[in-house]
Design an enzyme around this catalytic site. Sequence first.
Site, mmCIF file in Angstrom:
data_model
loop_
_atom_site.group_PDB
_atom_site.id
_atom_site.type_symbol
_atom_site.label_atom_id
_atom_site.label_comp_id
_atom_site.label_asym_id
_atom_site.label_seq_id
_atom_site.Cartn_x
_atom_site.Cartn_y
_atom_site.Cartn_z
ATOM 1 N N GLY A 1 1.383 0.410 12.877
ATOM 2 C CA GLY A 1 1.230 -1.022 12.633
ATOM 3 C C GLY A 1 1.626 -1.392 11.221
ATOM 4 N N SER B 1 0.792 -1.224 0.000
ATOM 5 C CA SER B 1 0.000 0.000 0.000
ATOM 6 C C SER B 1 0.830 1.283 0.000
ATOM 7 C CB SER B 1 -0.948 -0.056 1.185
ATOM 8 O OG SER B 1 -1.893 0.943 1.083
ATOM 9 N N PRO C 1 2.114 3.618 18.269
ATOM 10 C CA PRO C 1 3.057 2.883 17.422
ATOM 11 C C PRO C 1 2.372 2.554 16.098
ATOM 12 C CG PRO C 1 2.166 1.428 19.125
ATOM 13 C CD PRO C 1 1.570 2.781 19.363
HETATM 14 C C1 G16 Z 1 -3.143 0.863 6.464
HETATM 15 C C2 G16 Z 1 -4.474 0.617 7.099
HETATM 16 C C3 G16 Z 1 -5.092 1.918 7.527
HETATM 17 C C4 G16 Z 1 -4.126 2.702 8.417
HETATM 18 C C5 G16 Z 1 -2.760 2.841 7.755
HETATM 19 C C6 G16 Z 1 -1.723 3.414 8.672
HETATM 20 O O1 G16 Z 1 -3.342 1.623 5.308
HETATM 21 O O2 G16 Z 1 -5.317 -0.052 6.191
HETATM 22 O O3 G16 Z 1 -6.287 1.631 8.194
HETATM 23 O O4 G16 Z 1 -4.622 3.957 8.695
HETATM 24 O O5 G16 Z 1 -2.295 1.573 7.343
HETATM 25 O O6 G16 Z 1 -1.568 2.559 9.763
HETATM 26 P P1 G16 Z 1 -0.436 2.759 10.849
HETATM 27 O O7 G16 Z 1 -0.584 4.171 11.331
HETATM 28 O O8 G16 Z 1 -0.731 1.733 11.908
HETATM 29 O O9 G16 Z 1 0.883 2.591 10.176
HETATM 30 P P2 G16 Z 1 -2.691 1.209 3.942
HETATM 31 O O10 G16 Z 1 -3.324 2.120 2.961
HETATM 32 O O11 G16 Z 1 -1.209 1.392 4.112
HETATM 33 O O12 G16 Z 1 -3.075 -0.235 3.775
#
Ligand code: G16
Length: 536
Positions: free
Chosen positions: A493, A63, A491
Site C-alpha cells: 500500500g 517515510s 499488494p
Molecule cells: C508504512 C505503514 C506501515 C507499513 C509500511 C509498509 O510504513 O505505516 O504500517 O508496514 O508502510 O506497508 P506496505 O507493505 O503496504 O507497503 P512507513 O514507515 O513507510 O510509513
Amino acid sequence: LDSKASQKSMLHPKPKGLMLQYGTAGFRTTAKHLDHVMFRMGLLATLRSRKTKSTIGVMVTASHNPEEDNGLKLIDPMGEMVTPSWEGYATQLANAEQEVLCSALKDIIEKETINMSETASVFVGRDTRPSSQRLSQAVLDGVSCLGGQIQDYGLVTTPQLHYMVRCRNTHGCYGTDTLQGYYQKLSQAFIELTKNARNHTDDQKRLLVDGANGIGALKVRELEACLQSELQMVLFNDGSNGKLNYLCGADYVKVQQKPPQGINMGAGERCCSFDGDADRIVYYYNDSDGSFHLLDGDKIATLISTYLKELLTQAGLNLQIAVVQTAYANGSSTQYLEDIMKVTVSCTKTGVKHLHHAAQKFDIGVYFEANGHGTVLQLSEFIRLKASVDEKKHAAKLLENTINLINQATGDAISDMLVIEAVLAIRGMTVQEWDSIYTDLPNRQLTVKVADRRMIDTADAERRAVTPAGLQDSIDALVKKYTKARAFVRPSGTEDLVRVYAEAETQESADVLAHEVSLAVYHMAGGVGEKPKPLK
Ligand code: G16
C-alpha cells in the site's frame, strides 16, 4: 468560498487522468505528482478539523520510500491515523478533476454536515526530502484557502507531529505541544528510569544509531543535549553526505537482513536504525564470528511486554496485556508470546492504523509490526498508582515513568529507542541476552512487479490470497514441501509492487520458498519485466 477554492486550486493543477489512492499510510508516489494532492489535503484537513472541533495534523513524508518519492499522512485528534471513512474522502478529493473539485468538496461538507463557520486548526510538519518544503507549502495554501489556522512545525519526525496534535487536543494533559516539551517529557522519564539501572557503565550506555540520512538524525541530535549522557549515541548516516534511505535505514536493514552502509560496528555492539521519518526502529549487532543478528519489531514487542507484565505483577495490578502483530510476525515470536509468556496475541492487516485500532481493545495493547513500527496503548488509563507496600510503590513508579516515555499517539523510533534502552539498563541485559529470548525462524521477503497489484486480494489478515483464482492453492502446495514453513503475498500500500514473505526451518528453504512463491505471483498475477531470479 467556491470561487476562492477553485481559483487557488488552479495554482495546484491536477495532471489529468492521474488516479492515486490513500494507501497503507496515506498517499505515496513520485514527488512530481503530488502538488495538487497536498493542496487538496490542506482543504480536507480543514474540513476534518471543523468536523471534529479539534486540531488535525498533516505530515509531508514518504517515510521508507526512496528520496524521489513523497507522500502525506493525515493525523486525527488523538494523534492516531485518520479514520478510514475519511481516507475515502481523501481519495475522492485527490482524484476529482479540476471542474468537479468544488462539488466534491461540497459533497463532503454536506455528508458530514460540517459547519463552515467553525474555527479550524491544522498542524503541519515535513521530513528532509528535497521536495518536502515545496509540498508542505501546498498544504498550507489549502488550509488557508478554507480559512484554517496553521501551525507549521517545519522539520519534525512523523511521531513528533502526532504527539503535538495529541498534546493540543488534550489541552496540555498529555504534554506540551512544542519540540522542547517533547524532548523534556521523554528525557526526564528516561533519566528517572535509568536511575534504576544495574551496572550502568559507559560501555553499556553506548548505542550506535543509523539515522537513515533523514529527519531522525537531526532530531536525536536535538534530544541528546537533554539526556545528560545517560545514553551515549554515536550517530551514523546523519544526512551530511548520504542519500535518504539509500542502503541504510530500518527498512533496508530489516528486508536485506544486513547492517546499513556507513556504520562501524564492533563485535557485540548494540546498534539501531530509524526509517526515513523516524516512526520505525530495528536493533542489531554482529557477534564475535561476524554473523549479523537482527532484533526486529517482534523482538521489541517481546522485550517491552515481558517488562510491563513483570511490573504489573509487582505493582499488584491485574490487567490484561495483549500483543498485536501482522502476518509478517515471525512464527517463533507468536509461539513464544502465546506459549511461554501467556499473553493474548492478535493479528491484523499491515498498517499501523489496523494495529492501533486492535490494540485499543485491551487493557494494555502492545502493538508492533515486524518492520519496527509500534508502541503501547492505554497505559495511563488503567494504572492507578496508589500502591502502598514499598515493593509495589517502586514498581508503580517505574510504570509511571515508562508511561511518560512511550509515545501513545503512534509508533515512534526515538521514544521506542529510549524505552528499549531503559528496559535493557534496568534489567542489566545485553543485546545478546535480549536476542536469545527466542530464535527467529529463518525468513525472506521479496517483491514482484506486476501490471496491476490490485489483482491480488487477500483475506484472513492478509494471510491468504483470495484472487487471482488458484494462486493460494499454488502457495499452499509450495509451503507443504518444507518444514515449519509459511508464506503469503499481499499488494503493498506504499509502493507499486507485490510483497512476498516466506519462513521455514532453514534459511535455504525460506529463500527457495520465497523465490517459488514469487514465480507463482509473476505467472498468475500478471508479472512484468524480468522473471524473479533465484537467490544466490
Ligand atoms: C508504512 C505503514 C506501515 C507499513 C509500511 C509498509 O510504513 O505505516 O504500517 O508496514 O508502510 O506497508 P506496505 O507493505 O503496504 O507497503 P512507513 O514507515 O513507510 O510509513
